[in-house]
Scaffold this motif. Structure first.
Motif, short mmCIF file in Angstrom:
data_model
loop_
_atom_site.label_atom_id
_atom_site.label_comp_id
_atom_site.label_asym_id
_atom_site.label_seq_id
_atom_site.Cartn_x
_atom_site.Cartn_y
_atom_site.Cartn_z
N TRP A 156 49.35 39.50 37.64
CA TRP A 156 48.02 38.89 37.65
C TRP A 156 46.99 39.84 38.27
CZ3 TRP A 156 45.14 37.55 42.04
CH2 TRP A 156 43.95 36.87 41.78
N VAL A 157 47.34 40.45 39.39
CA VAL A 157 46.41 41.39 40.05
C VAL A 157 46.10 42.55 39.12
CG1 VAL A 157 46.17 43.04 41.94
CG2 VAL A 157 47.08 40.76 42.39
N ARG A 158 47.11 43.08 38.47
CA ARG A 158 46.92 44.22 37.57
C ARG A 158 45.98 43.86 36.42
NH1 ARG A 158 49.60 48.96 36.55
NH2 ARG A 158 49.56 49.73 34.39
N ASP A 183 38.26 38.39 40.88
CA ASP A 183 38.44 39.82 41.12
C ASP A 183 39.15 40.03 42.45
OD1 ASP A 183 38.26 42.54 41.44
OD2 ASP A 183 36.19 42.68 40.74
N PRO A 184 40.36 40.61 42.46
CA PRO A 184 41.06 40.84 43.73
C PRO A 184 40.27 41.70 44.72
CG PRO A 184 42.56 41.13 41.87
CD PRO A 184 41.17 41.02 41.31
N ARG A 185 39.34 42.51 44.21
CA ARG A 185 38.55 43.37 45.10
C ARG A 185 37.64 42.57 46.01
NH1 ARG A 185 38.63 46.98 40.12
NH2 ARG A 185 37.54 45.21 39.19
N GLU A 217 43.74 41.34 36.36
CA GLU A 217 42.41 41.03 36.87
C GLU A 217 41.62 42.29 37.23
OE1 GLU A 217 40.99 37.46 37.57
OE2 GLU A 217 42.15 37.83 35.76
N LEU A 218 42.32 43.34 37.64
CA LEU A 218 41.63 44.59 37.97
C LEU A 218 41.18 45.35 36.73
CD1 LEU A 218 43.91 45.93 40.87
CD2 LEU A 218 41.55 45.07 41.07
N SER A 252 52.59 37.50 40.42
CA SER A 252 51.38 37.76 41.20
C SER A 252 50.91 39.19 41.01
CB SER A 252 51.63 37.49 42.68
OG SER A 252 51.96 36.13 42.89
N LEU A 253 51.85 40.14 41.01
CA LEU A 253 51.48 41.54 40.81
C LEU A 253 50.92 41.76 39.40
CD1 LEU A 253 54.54 43.28 42.53
CD2 LEU A 253 52.19 43.11 43.40
#
Length: 290
Positions: free
Chosen positions: A31-33, A44-46, A35-36, A28-29
């Motif tokens: 993926w967030v990295r 977009d996690p934002r 996607e950012l 998950s981390l």
């Protein structure tokens, strides 16, 4: 949903579970990295900075957590404790579906009159109260049990349209695909967590009942059905132990739905008090407005 052959009475070893959770967190981390950093992220996690979107995603997750947690144990409770056949168990869940079939058409009117936050408050209170009531009604007459199912159905009936509308309105029209995908993802996440958490608590409650299984076989059977087959003389003790575990799991699910639902309602209230919502703008619109 019939889980008479799948309600396990043996849990994976702790290292396997902890390793799986650690791997999931790490992925998950990652993926967030990613996607950012990519120019065109899939999600977009934002976007989750928006209280409307984040609270609706949490609400959808917790709605399906409660409903699939119930689905996991409901048919087995009806069959093992009440002695219902498979067909009777299927008919026995109809009270849960009645509000969804008959009452959903009235939800938009309730939302217009009371607003999404108030409607969601009622939805989570009903779902949590229904799960809690069901845990005590499992040993009562079926009409009392059916009333608990009906109350849960009312909660799901109110929650699903509210949360769907809130997710859709939190993103601009050109991102409708993202909104639809997010709805599906949160439903799947909630369903998986509901089965995992309720199943784990049920199993722990079943296997750790001191009075259960006076003549426990070794090794322990993998399912309740196998337990009954291997120890027919302990039928009453086994079914009572299973019911105890199921009731504990339902009470835990009720508490999770109540607490997480409260967080979702707080986020929804915050979103509907924001200037962007008051002016009819989406969070993305308000961020780009002059």
């Amino acid at each position: 949903m019939n889980c008479s052959a799948s309600c396990s009475v043996s849990m994976p070893s702790a290292p396997v579970v902890l390793t799986a959770f650690a791997c999931g967190t790490l992925l998950s981390l990652c993926w967030v990295r990613v996607e950012l950093r990519v120019p065109h992220p899939m999600l977009d996690p934002r976007l989750f900075r928006s209280p409307a979107l984040s609270s609706a995603a949490l609400g959808m997750t917790i709605t399906f957590f409660g409903s699939f947690g119930l689905f996991y144990v409901n048919a087995s409770l009806l069959q093992y404790w009440r002695g219902f056949s498979v067909l009777e168990a299927g008919i026995g869940i109809i009270p849960l579906t009645l509000p969804l079939l008959v009452g959903t058409r009235y939800v938009p009117g309730l939302i217009r009159r009371f607003g999404i936050p108030a409607t969601l408050s009622a939805a989570f209170a009903l779902t949590s109260g229904g799960l809690l009531g069901l845990s005590y009604a499992s040993t009562m007459a079926y009409p009392v049990y059916a009333a608990g199912l009906f109350v849960i159905g009312l909660g799901i009936m109110l929650a699903a349209p509210c949360l769907t509308a809130q997710i859709a309105s939190a993103l601009p029209v050109e991102r409708a695909g993202i909104a639809g995908g997010l709805q599906s993802a949160t439903r799947e996440l909630g369903s998986a967590l509901g089965v995992a958490v309720v199943g784990t608590i049920l199993t722990a409650g079943f296997t750790h009942q001191p009075a259960a299984w006076p003549t426990r076989p070794t090794p322990l059977p993998r399912t309740v059905q196998e337990a009954l087959a291997s120890a027919p003389a302990d039928h009453t003790a086994v079914t009572e132990a299973f019911t105890h575990g199921a009731n504990t799991a339902l009470r835990t699910a009720a508490l999770v739905v109540l607490l997480a639902g409260a967080l979702a309602v707080v986020g929804s209230r915050r979103a509907h008090r924001s200037p962007a919502v008051a002016e009819g703008l989406t969070p993305t619109d308000s961020a780009s407005a002059p």
